[in-house]
Write a protein that holds these residues in place. Structure first.
Motif, short mmCIF file in Angstrom:
data_model
loop_
_atom_site.label_atom_id
_atom_site.label_comp_id
_atom_site.label_asym_id
_atom_site.label_seq_id
_atom_site.Cartn_x
_atom_site.Cartn_y
_atom_site.Cartn_z
N GLU A 75 0.84 -1.20 0.00
CA GLU A 75 0.00 0.00 0.00
C GLU A 75 0.88 1.25 0.00
N LEU A 76 0.45 2.23 -0.75
CA LEU A 76 1.23 3.47 -0.83
C LEU A 76 1.47 4.08 0.55
N VAL A 77 0.43 4.08 1.37
CA VAL A 77 0.57 4.74 2.66
C VAL A 77 1.64 4.07 3.53
N LEU A 129 4.99 5.23 2.19
CA LEU A 129 5.24 6.59 2.64
C LEU A 129 5.64 6.61 4.11
N ARG A 130 5.00 5.79 4.92
CA ARG A 130 5.35 5.74 6.33
C ARG A 130 6.79 5.25 6.50
N LEU A 147 9.16 5.69 4.41
CA LEU A 147 10.07 6.74 3.93
C LEU A 147 10.10 7.96 4.84
N ARG A 201 4.73 -0.19 -9.75
CA ARG A 201 3.58 -0.05 -8.84
C ARG A 201 3.28 1.42 -8.55
N PHE A 202 4.31 2.21 -8.35
CA PHE A 202 4.15 3.63 -7.98
C PHE A 202 5.01 4.50 -8.89
N PRO A 203 4.61 4.66 -10.13
CA PRO A 203 5.48 5.33 -11.10
C PRO A 203 5.88 6.73 -10.63
N GLY A 204 7.16 6.98 -10.71
CA GLY A 204 7.66 8.31 -10.38
C GLY A 204 7.97 8.52 -8.92
N LEU A 205 7.49 7.65 -8.06
CA LEU A 205 7.68 7.90 -6.62
C LEU A 205 9.15 7.83 -6.22
N SER A 244 11.24 10.70 -7.51
CA SER A 244 11.03 11.98 -6.84
C SER A 244 11.57 11.98 -5.43
N VAL A 245 11.57 10.83 -4.80
CA VAL A 245 12.04 10.75 -3.42
C VAL A 245 13.57 10.72 -3.36
#
Lengths: 103, 103
Positions: B13-15, B18-19, B21, B89-93, B96-97
């Motif tokens: 899951e994206l969230v 993100l957690r 990261l 799964r999360f293109p560009g993430l 950008s990070v």
DNA sequence: ATGATTGTTCGACGATCGTCACACAGTTGA
DNA sequence: TCAACTGTGTGACGATCGTCGAACAATCAT
């Protein structure tokens, strides 16, 4: 007209933006703000079953992290994603986070 | 050869990414892994003044969130960013990070 | 076998987080 | 003026987090 201080985008740290996004409620809110339009803070705008004070808490974190602006108009407030500034500071981040349908 | 279970990328899951990261230590680690090459877990590989157990904790969160694989070889372990899968799964993430020089 | 090395797991600790109820401040309209 | 409305701030609560030391397991070298 536009109220409550947001940080200068040049002072915004990526890790703080990520921390702000790393919560289901705030991620949901940011996604609803994807189009860049302001949106009222009124509870029924977000489809979330949370209290006023909890939403105020999340709106504050979003603003302080640099993700949103608060627009005050009379006694109603609106939130707006700082899309253009964010895109310049963290290219591709918002696009990837707002993403498409994948949960 | 490759050890410790990482979740299927389709379950990630994206969230949760993100957690994972949204912590200075883990963001630093992920950036050092940007090139996709495995890197030993040995403490002196990361330029961080933390104990073994703390690093093990962060490596575990990175793996469980879906960001990394663990490669076991004898008594040494290495971590590797799951770059290709993440990009699908999360293109560009990740781009950008990992970003450039801005803090 | 034995001891050194590499990394994980466990339990503890203080700090931060998400949530709520309640009190408060500003704006609006009667 | 005064009541209703919208949103903020405070204080509390349990839950999670980041960190550490210590014990453990597995591997390697002698």
């Amino acid at each position: 007209m536009t109220g409550y201080p947001s940080p200068d985008m040049s002072d915004v740290e990526l890790v703080d933006v990520l921390r702000a996004l790393a919560d289901p409620v705030r991620l949901h809110v940011v996604r609803l703000l994807a189009n860049g339009e302001p949106r009222a803070k009124a509870l029924d705008e977000w489809g979330l079953d949370l209290t006023k004070s909890t939403m105020a808490h999340h709106f504050r974190i979003l603003r302080e992290s640099g993700l949103t602006n608060t627009i005050v108009d009379g006694r109603t407030h609106a939130v707006q994603l700082r899309r253009a500034e964010l895109d310049e500071r963290f290219p591709g981040l918002m696009a990837s986070v707002i993403g498409d349908g994948r949960s």
